[in-house]
Design an enzyme around this catalytic site. Structure first.
Site, PDB file in Angstrom:
ATOM      1  N   GLU A 160     -94.831  -7.241  16.402  1.00  0.00           N
ATOM      2  CA  GLU A 160     -95.118  -6.598  17.688  1.00  0.00           C
ATOM      3  C   GLU A 160     -96.472  -6.960  18.313  1.00  0.00           C
ATOM      4  O   GLU A 160     -97.271  -6.088  18.645  1.00  0.00           O
ATOM      5  CB  GLU A 160     -94.988  -5.070  17.531  1.00  0.00           C
ATOM      6  N   GLU A 265     -83.457  -5.422  13.001  1.00  0.00           N
ATOM      7  CA  GLU A 265     -83.518  -3.958  12.869  1.00  0.00           C
ATOM      8  C   GLU A 265     -82.470  -3.335  13.780  1.00  0.00           C
ATOM      9  O   GLU A 265     -82.769  -2.488  14.611  1.00  0.00           O
ATOM     10  CB  GLU A 265     -84.925  -3.452  13.233  1.00  0.00           C
TER      11      GLU A 265
HETATM   12  C1  GLA Z   1     -90.396  -0.966  14.247  1.00  0.00           C
HETATM   13  C2  GLA Z   1     -90.888  -1.529  12.937  1.00  0.00           C
HETATM   14  C3  GLA Z   1     -90.088  -1.000  11.783  1.00  0.00           C
HETATM   15  C4  GLA Z   1     -89.838   0.485  11.902  1.00  0.00           C
HETATM   16  C5  GLA Z   1     -89.177   0.759  13.212  1.00  0.00           C
HETATM   17  C6  GLA Z   1     -88.844   2.207  13.364  1.00  0.00           C
HETATM   18  O1  GLA Z   1     -89.292  -1.566  14.707  1.00  0.00           O
HETATM   19  O2  GLA Z   1     -90.868  -2.922  12.877  1.00  0.00           O
HETATM   20  O3  GLA Z   1     -90.767  -1.268  10.599  1.00  0.00           O
HETATM   21  O4  GLA Z   1     -91.021   1.199  11.782  1.00  0.00           O
HETATM   22  O5  GLA Z   1     -90.075   0.397  14.217  1.00  0.00           O
HETATM   23  O6  GLA Z   1     -88.300   2.781  12.259  1.00  0.00           O
END
Ligand code: GLA
Length: 376
Positions: A160, A265
């Protein structure tokens, strides 16, 4: 072999009719269904590693061939104090992946969240110098990556770093070290395990301005000699976002820039977001109100079908790009363990995954399996 229990009612998403429940042995497995396309992964929780969710971890072993650490490898977990590392859960995570011969992801080394405050303070409580923070970063990365050298297959090195508007995120890493913090992070990780794959991971990457910056950033890093094997698209998506044409444009652009893409994710937001942000900013937090928790008593069949349809179109896109995608990972095993139950509003009942709270497959599971069976 680990078995999962049976669904009581099985609903076919195409004909919308109840059909005979599948026997456990007949329950298709995501990892087999997509074996010619990409790995299918899940995130492993603290409870699963601590033995508090034996059914959840058994389902993970049964269905998936890749794992991500939901939290156990984040800085605050493994390195809570300057002189103290704690690898207890992380060791269990890696052992679990090895036992089941899974792809094991390391997540994540350099991030602005879930990093303890001491990292960005010196003894007087002031920001550390550039050199001191770089040394802290080097020591952390080399200790953590070094510990699992040859065992963790690949690392989300930086998480990020870019904003949806295409600006670099003004994290303490950027402010204190400067823009070359990225380069240094990749350099330190590569030194610690030259054979490990290294990735860049982010959310909201379907925004055109963000896509452009991520592509440029990754190309620049590679030009400087950094190893980057793939760009991770988090995939914290919703019923009506992203526009899959924009997601597809990012898959293509990222594959061209980095070589490969991972969906890292994946989950679909099923509840109203009071901030209407469409992001995954974990610092957002709103008070619980009844109207924000519309499905506390169950998710209506109509919504189950809608979710199934959304998952089907998303997986069709992934399969279409299977030559560019190595891994598709869900953010959690079942609805009961999903972060959506506590983010961005605590205490709601969310339905973002393919397995329900009883770890039974939902119509969305069948829809995804059906995509694997389509001609492609
Ligand atoms: C982001 C992070 C993850 C996790 C998600 C929420 O995407 O990369 O590690 O913390 O947020 O669960």
């Amino acid at each position: 072999m680990v078995k999962v229990s049976l669904p009581v009612v099985w609903v076919c998403v195409h004909c919308l009719a109840a059909v005979t429940p599948l026997a456990a042995a007949e329950l298709p497995r995501l990892k087999d269904a997509f074996k010619d396309d990409f790995l299918v992964g899940t995130a492993i929780s603290h409870d699963q590693l601590d033995g508090l969710d034996p059914k959840g971890i058994a389902l993970a072993a049964e269905q998936f061939n890749a794992i991500s650490p939901e939290n156990c490898l984040k800085w605050e977990e493994v390195h809570p104090e300057p002189e103290r590392y704690d690898f207890e859960r992380a060791d269990k995570y890696v052992e679990f992946g090895e036992k089941h011969k899974m792809f094991i992801l390391g997540h994540t080394l350099v991030w602005h969240n879930q990093t303890p405050g001491w990292v960005f303070r010196d003894k007087e409580g002031k920001p550390p110098t550039r050199d001191a923070l770089l040394e802290r970063m080097r020591e952390h990365i080399q200790t953590v990556v070094g510990r699992y050298k040859g065992r963790i297959t690949g690392w989300d090195v930086v998480n990020e770093a870019v904003m949806p508007d295409g600006q670099m995120r003004k994290t303490k890493w950027l402010q204190i070290i400067g823009p070359d913090y990225l380069e240094k992070a990749y350099e330190f990780a590569h030194e610690a395990d030259p054979n490990a794959e290294l990735y860049y991971n982010d959310y909201n990457e379907w925004y055109p301005a963000m896509r452009k910056t991520v592509v440029k950033m990754v190309r620049d890093l590679k030009d400087k000699g950094c190893r980057i094997d793939a760009i991770g698209m988090q995939g914290h998506w919703g019923m009506d976002y992203p526009d899959l044409k924009e997601a597809e444009a990012s898959i293509e652009a990222f594959a061209a820039a980095a070589g490969r893409v991972n969906i890292t994710e994946l989950d679909i937001a099923t509840l109203p977001d009071p901030g209407r942000k469409r992001d995954a900013d974990i610092t957002r937090n709103y008070e619980l109100r009844k109207e924000l928790d519309p499905y506390a008593d169950g998710y209506p069949d109509e919504m189950q079908q809608k979710l199934a349809g959304r998952y089907a179109e998303i997986f069709r896109l992934f399969v279409k790009h299977r030559d560019q995608i190595d891994r598709v990972t869900f953010w959690g095993v079942d609805d009961g363990v999903s972060w959506h139950n506590y983010w961005p509003v605590r205490g709601r009942t969310a339905y973002p995954l393919l397995f329900d709270r009883n770890r039974q497959p939902k119509p969305a599971f069948e829809a995804v399996i059906a995509v694997a069976k389509e001609e492609h």
